[in-house]
Design a protein around this motif. Structure first.
Motif, PDB file in Angstrom:
ATOM      1  N   SER A  72      88.441 134.661  56.042  1.00 10.30           N
ATOM      2  CA  SER A  72      88.682 135.035  57.207  1.00 10.30           C
ATOM      3  C   SER A  72      87.442 134.865  58.206  1.00 10.30           C
ATOM      4  O   SER A  72      87.307 134.165  59.041  1.00 10.30           O
ATOM      5  CB  SER A  72      89.238 136.245  57.619  1.00 10.30           C
ATOM      6  N   SER A  95      93.896 133.995  60.285  1.00  8.85           N
ATOM      7  CA  SER A  95      92.899 134.892  59.862  1.00  8.85           C
ATOM      8  C   SER A  95      93.524 136.239  59.434  1.00  8.85           C
ATOM      9  O   SER A  95      94.603 136.694  59.939  1.00  8.85           O
ATOM     10  CB  SER A  95      91.972 135.274  60.631  1.00  8.85           C
ATOM     11  N   HIS A 100      89.877 138.870  65.399  1.00  6.42           N
ATOM     12  CA  HIS A 100      89.600 137.417  66.043  1.00  6.42           C
ATOM     13  C   HIS A 100      90.439 136.741  66.871  1.00  6.42           C
ATOM     14  O   HIS A 100      90.202 136.306  67.831  1.00  6.42           O
ATOM     15  CB  HIS A 100      89.727 136.523  64.701  1.00  6.42           C
TER      16      HIS A 100
END
Length: 341
Positions: A72, A95, A100
């Motif tokens: 990730s 991810s 994120h």
């Protein structure tokens, strides 16, 4: 495994030949003009990611799925490098670090889109973002595992707290939050449960630190370490199915659940193919494929993989996406300071 592979292939062929829904056909016609979709994949193993890519292309001839598999953090770094270089390569970003997406949404880098198939997912996975800029597309279960030739069931740790016992010094393996989003989520959850000194106490047992959360499975399989910490259930069960002496341990406190989103980038070079891929990610075909590799099913109409406890019989532990966004970056720095890697 041969039986599973045959079942997966038959299931994939049956789905590939099934009639398309109207919304699916419209997207396919538009996607076929684009010809491909590029998927930054960090939620599934390389083998599973490639199987997903092949199944997508089989279902939608003329729309090739290009799989870019990494951890990730590496996927996110690559996405950031793309942005700095002014290059648009990624269509769908996947991810295991939910933080994120908070960051990408804040930067206006995501496309607003809700797949129709999301309505048929497990209730806990139907809505990742109320504004529909990202959608859950995988569910990772992280727990303990052991090499049964090195540690018996009776001797194996029973809880997350047990890995702090000095008797496990030089016998543990774990991934790295600087590479694996899931390990960042796990470490954040452990710190929340056991206090800010958890990582320092854990480090005293000198765990072997890999990169991906899958690395400890490899270390257990090779007999390098007896116990894997925060190992994915899917990879552990897959390795065990190939005759390796591995077994899952469901900690008494619960398992760390990492529902992970996917999203279409705002500068996606193939936006229609990306939308079609998001429909595929949330539909029954993906869960039929991934369960043969022991990944959790995302839908009630597809049974869970063999060897996994039903989710309604397990305590699920997970920080919120907002907590992950705030906590994981700081935790990565703390990890490097404590472990020196």
């Amino acid at each position: 495994m041969l039986a599973l592979s045959a079942w997966a292939a038959a299931s994939s062929r049956a789905w590939a030949q099934a009639p398309m829904e109207p919304h699916e056909r419209d997207l396919y016609e538009a996607a076929r003009r684009e010809g491909q979709v590029t998927w930054y994949s960090a939620q599934y193993s390389a083998d599973t990611s490639e199987a997903i890519g092949r199944a997508f292309t089989e279902r939608y001839p003329g729309v090739r799925c290009s799989v870019v598999r990494s951890t990730s953090q590496v996927a996110f770094q690559r996405l950031s490098q793309d942005q700095r270089a002014g290059v648009a390569q990624c269509d769908v970003f996947a991810s295991s670090n939910g933080g994120h997406y908070i960051q990408l949404k804040r930067q206006n880098r995501l496309t607003q889109f809700r797949p129709v198939n999301a309505d048929g997912m497990l209730p806990m996975l139907r809505t990742a973002d109320p504004d529909n800029y990202f959608q859950y597309s995988s569910l990772g279960i992280y727990l303990l595992g052991h090499n049964t030739n090195m540690v018996s069931d009776a001797e194996a740790p029973k809880s997350w707290a047990d890995v702090l016992d000095p008797k496990w010094k030089d016998k543990l393996a774990v991934g790295h939050p600087g590479f694996s989003g899931a390990i960042g989520i796990w470490a954040l959850q452990m710190r929340s449960m056991f206090g800010p000194d958890f990582l320092r106490r854990f480090e005293r047992n000198k765990p072997q630190v890999g990169r991906s959360s899958i690395d400890p499975v490899t270390m257990m399989t090779a007999g390098e370490r007896a116990v894997g910490v925060a190992v994915p259930s899917a990879s552990t069960l897959f390795a065990a199915s190939r005759g390796n002496p591995l077994k899952l341990i469901y900690p008494t406190e619960g398992v760390v659940a990492v529902p992970a989103p996917s999203a279409i980038m705002s500068n996606a070079p193939n936006p229609n193919a990306a939308k079609l891929f998001m429909e595929f990610n949330t539909g029954p075909a993906l869960s039929r494929i991934t369960r043969t590799m022991f990944s959790e099913s995302l839908r009630p109409d597809v049974p869970p993989p063999e060897g996994c406890r039903p989710l309604d019989q397990v305590t699920l532990l997970s920080p919120s996406l907002e907590d992950a966004d705030r906590g994981v970056p700081e935790l990565r720095e703390q990890w490097r300071d404590i472990f020196g890697v």
